[in-house]
Design an enzyme around this catalytic site. Structure first.
Site, PDB file in Angstrom:
ATOM      1  N   GLU A  24       0.828  -1.213   0.000  1.00 46.39           N
ATOM      2  CA  GLU A  24       0.000   0.000   0.000  1.00 46.39           C
ATOM      3  C   GLU A  24       0.859   1.258   0.000  1.00 46.39           C
ATOM      4  OE1 GLU A  24      -3.255  -0.062  -0.183  1.00 46.39           O
ATOM      5  OE2 GLU A  24      -3.708  -2.131   0.409  1.00 46.39           O
ATOM      6  N   THR A  25       0.378   2.245  -0.722  1.00 43.47           N
ATOM      7  CA  THR A  25       0.869   3.614  -0.602  1.00 43.47           C
ATOM      8  C   THR A  25      -0.318   4.470  -0.189  1.00 43.47           C
ATOM      9  OG1 THR A  25       2.597   3.327  -2.276  1.00 43.47           O
ATOM     10  CG2 THR A  25       1.875   5.583  -1.810  1.00 43.47           C
TER      11      THR A  25
END
Length: 261
Positions: A46-47
């Site tokens: 995830e970002t």
């Protein structure tokens, strides 16, 4: 344009464990395509991006391939950055997700506590489609808002599971949570989401919005301890509050840098 970026290991008290997330504090929203490209370039599960809006922060999460509705470890990472590196002075942060509503993270010492909406899930038949995705057959199956939940007999089975990613990727959901009663904690789990660009997620906070109410009912207790049994391991404390769930853990800084756009 230069953009700050942090990489934080979430749900751990030491680097190189827990779940890494990239955190990008923004002054204003970038285009969806640019945020997706940043997430793809980072190549982490995830970002997370956030923008300050009056008395709260709007927040969004991207895997390398898609935007997702909710991500616990990246929200924990964003809060860790705000508390420790972005001059946030209070002990509670109010986030707002266009996809998941109001979310908070509270700080008590090194422990950060997410407050997320509880998932709504239902029992479903154990079809061949579900029993064929692993080398071991689960006992029960459920379907939540975005994920399947498969319940197994014991912790050892969770450790020995071999995912068949080609079959998991054909399921119509974000991914598959697998779980069993723990030997030393209340429950253990793993999470697989190849259809979302994540083969096996190291620690999945959002999955515990499903796991916590399930195990609270099974074990007859509202406060639970959990381990996600990925190679990196993740340690969580969970509390069931009916329509909300508290998920607590620590985090550590791995790097800080700049993106050149």
């Amino acid at each position: 344009m230069e953009q700050r970026i942090y990489q934080i290991d979430a749900f751990t008290d030491k680097v190189f464990s827990g779940n890494p997330a990239a955190v990008c504090p923004l002054n204003k929203w970038l285009s969806d395509s640019v945020m997706q490209k940043i997430a793809m370039e980072n190549n982490l599960a995830e970002t997370v991006f956030y923008v300050k809006q009056d008395n709260h922060y709007e927040i969004r999460w991207f895997t390398p391939s898609v935007e997702v509705d909710l991500c616990g470890h990246a929200t924990l990472a964003a809060a860790f950055v705000l508390f420790n590196y972005e001059s946030y002075k209070e002990n509670i942060i109010h986030f707002y997700s266009p996809r998941s509503g109001n979310l908070t993270v509270a700080k008590q010492g090194e422990l950060l506590t997410l407050n997320f909406p509880t998932d709504v899930f239902e029992s479903i038949p154990l079809t061949n489609e579900l029993t064929d995705v692993f080398n071991i057959t689960p006992e029960f199956a459920f379907r939540g808002k975005t994920d399947y939940l498969l319940v197994f007999t014991n912790e050892e089975q969770i450790k020995q599971l071999i995912p068949r990613f080609d079959r998991i990727s054909k399921l119509d959901g974000r991914g598959v949570i697998v779980t069993a009663k723990g030997d030393e904690v209340d429950f253990v789990s793993r999470f697989f989401a190849p259809q979302s660009g994540i083969a096996e997620d190291p620690v999945t906070g959002s999955a515990h919005t499903t796991l916590t109410p399930y195990w609270s009912d099974i074990l007859g207790k509202d406060e639970l301890t959990a381990i996600q049994l990925s190679e990196r391991r993740g340690y969580l404390k969970c509390k069931y509050l009916n329509d909300r769930v508290e998920i607590s853990g620590q985090a550590r800084m791995y790097l800080k840098g700049e993106i050149y756009l």
